[in-house]
Motif scaffolding. Structure first.
Motif, PDB file in Angstrom:
ATOM      1  N   THR A  17       0.850  -1.185   0.000  1.00 57.47           N
ATOM      2  CA  THR A  17       0.000   0.000   0.000  1.00 57.47           C
ATOM      3  C   THR A  17       0.884   1.233   0.000  1.00 57.47           C
ATOM      4  O   THR A  17       1.826   1.329   0.783  1.00 57.47           O
ATOM      5  CB  THR A  17      -0.923   0.017   1.232  1.00 57.47           C
ATOM      6  N   GLU A  19       0.404   5.304   0.381  1.00 59.73           N
ATOM      7  CA  GLU A  19      -0.610   6.279   0.778  1.00 59.73           C
ATOM      8  C   GLU A  19       0.011   7.661   0.892  1.00 59.73           C
ATOM      9  O   GLU A  19       1.078   7.820   1.487  1.00 59.73           O
ATOM     10  CB  GLU A  19      -1.240   5.879   2.107  1.00 59.73           C
ATOM     11  N   LEU A  40      -2.317   9.092 -11.289  1.00 59.92           N
ATOM     12  CA  LEU A  40      -3.349   8.212 -11.835  1.00 59.92           C
ATOM     13  C   LEU A  40      -3.207   8.060 -13.349  1.00 59.92           C
ATOM     14  O   LEU A  40      -3.403   6.961 -13.884  1.00 59.92           O
ATOM     15  CB  LEU A  40      -4.739   8.707 -11.454  1.00 59.92           C
ATOM     16  N   HIS A  51      -6.311  -2.910 -13.500  1.00 60.44           N
ATOM     17  CA  HIS A  51      -6.808  -2.121 -12.375  1.00 60.44           C
ATOM     18  C   HIS A  51      -7.902  -2.924 -11.683  1.00 60.44           C
ATOM     19  O   HIS A  51      -8.834  -3.402 -12.317  1.00 60.44           O
ATOM     20  CB  HIS A  51      -7.370  -0.779 -12.867  1.00 60.44           C
ATOM     21  N   TRP A  60      -3.003  -3.174  -9.700  1.00 57.70           N
ATOM     22  CA  TRP A  60      -3.152  -1.971  -8.887  1.00 57.70           C
ATOM     23  C   TRP A  60      -4.612  -1.616  -8.684  1.00 57.70           C
ATOM     24  O   TRP A  60      -5.484  -1.995  -9.448  1.00 57.70           O
ATOM     25  CB  TRP A  60      -2.400  -0.807  -9.517  1.00 57.70           C
ATOM     26  N   ASP A  61      -4.838  -0.897  -7.605  1.00 60.56           N
ATOM     27  CA  ASP A  61      -6.156  -0.350  -7.306  1.00 60.56           C
ATOM     28  C   ASP A  61      -5.921   0.973  -6.589  1.00 60.56           C
ATOM     29  O   ASP A  61      -4.801   1.263  -6.153  1.00 60.56           O
ATOM     30  CB  ASP A  61      -6.933  -1.319  -6.410  1.00 60.56           C
ATOM     31  N   HIS A  62      -6.948   1.782  -6.499  1.00 62.69           N
ATOM     32  CA  HIS A  62      -6.769   3.071  -5.835  1.00 62.69           C
ATOM     33  C   HIS A  62      -8.044   3.517  -5.140  1.00 62.69           C
ATOM     34  O   HIS A  62      -9.141   3.054  -5.453  1.00 62.69           O
ATOM     35  CB  HIS A  62      -6.323   4.143  -6.832  1.00 62.69           C
ATOM     36  N   ASP A  63      -7.858   4.422  -4.198  1.00 58.40           N
ATOM     37  CA  ASP A  63      -8.956   5.086  -3.511  1.00 58.40           C
ATOM     38  C   ASP A  63      -8.548   6.541  -3.340  1.00 58.40           C
ATOM     39  O   ASP A  63      -7.417   6.828  -2.925  1.00 58.40           O
ATOM     40  CB  ASP A  63      -9.209   4.437  -2.147  1.00 58.40           C
ATOM     41  N   LEU A  78      -4.734   9.879  -1.193  1.00 56.97           N
ATOM     42  CA  LEU A  78      -4.662   8.965  -2.318  1.00 56.97           C
ATOM     43  C   LEU A  78      -3.995   7.688  -1.830  1.00 56.97           C
ATOM     44  O   LEU A  78      -2.865   7.717  -1.346  1.00 56.97           O
ATOM     45  CB  LEU A  78      -3.849   9.558  -3.477  1.00 56.97           C
ATOM     46  N   THR A  79      -4.729   6.590  -1.930  1.00 62.35           N
ATOM     47  CA  THR A  79      -4.216   5.289  -1.520  1.00 62.35           C
ATOM     48  C   THR A  79      -4.134   4.394  -2.748  1.00 62.35           C
ATOM     49  O   THR A  79      -5.119   4.240  -3.472  1.00 62.35           O
ATOM     50  CB  THR A  79      -5.135   4.641  -0.460  1.00 62.35           C
ATOM     51  N   LEU A  80      -2.960   3.845  -2.974  1.00 63.02           N
ATOM     52  CA  LEU A  80      -2.739   2.895  -4.054  1.00 63.02           C
ATOM     53  C   LEU A  80      -2.346   1.567  -3.440  1.00 63.02           C
ATOM     54  O   LEU A  80      -1.522   1.537  -2.516  1.00 63.02           O
ATOM     55  CB  LEU A  80      -1.601   3.357  -4.969  1.00 63.02           C
TER      56      LEU A  80
END
Length: 99
Positions: A17, A19, A40, A51, A60-63, A78-80
């Motif tokens: 993670t 962040e 991004l 993704h 990968w994913d993100h929030d 931003l969290t990856l």
């Protein structure tokens, strides 16, 4: 990056993670969001078809969370989450995590 600095953590299953948190005045908020978009855009270009949840085999994913705090400060988180391959390429592009 002038506003985003990423902290690194790993879980026992090999998911990493990254962040970043930025809290700025509204005048600086646009610059923060431009950095978020840069990260991004790179991720979508570099890993366009992978993704999604990393624990399901994706790279990968993100929030992204954006809020306005008391006093008018704008908070951006931003969290990856990423596979080893994603994280290695992320570091090559943006540098390593902050100490």
């Amino acid at each position: 990056m002038d506003y985003l600095s990423f902290d690194l953590s790993e879980d026992t299953e090999g998911v990493t993670t990254l962040e970043a948190l930025a809290s700025t005045s509204k005048e600086q908020h646009g610059a923060v969001m431009a950095e978020v978009q840069q990260v991004l855009d790179w991720a979508w270009r570099s890993f366009p078809h992978t993704h999604g949840p990393v624990d399901e085999g994706m790279d990968w994913d993100h929030d992204l969370q954006v809020s306005v705090e008391p006093g008018g400060w704008h908070a951006v988180t931003l969290t990856l989450t990423g596979s080893q391959r994603f994280v290695e390429e992320f570091f090559a592009r943006f540098g390593g995590p902050q100490d």
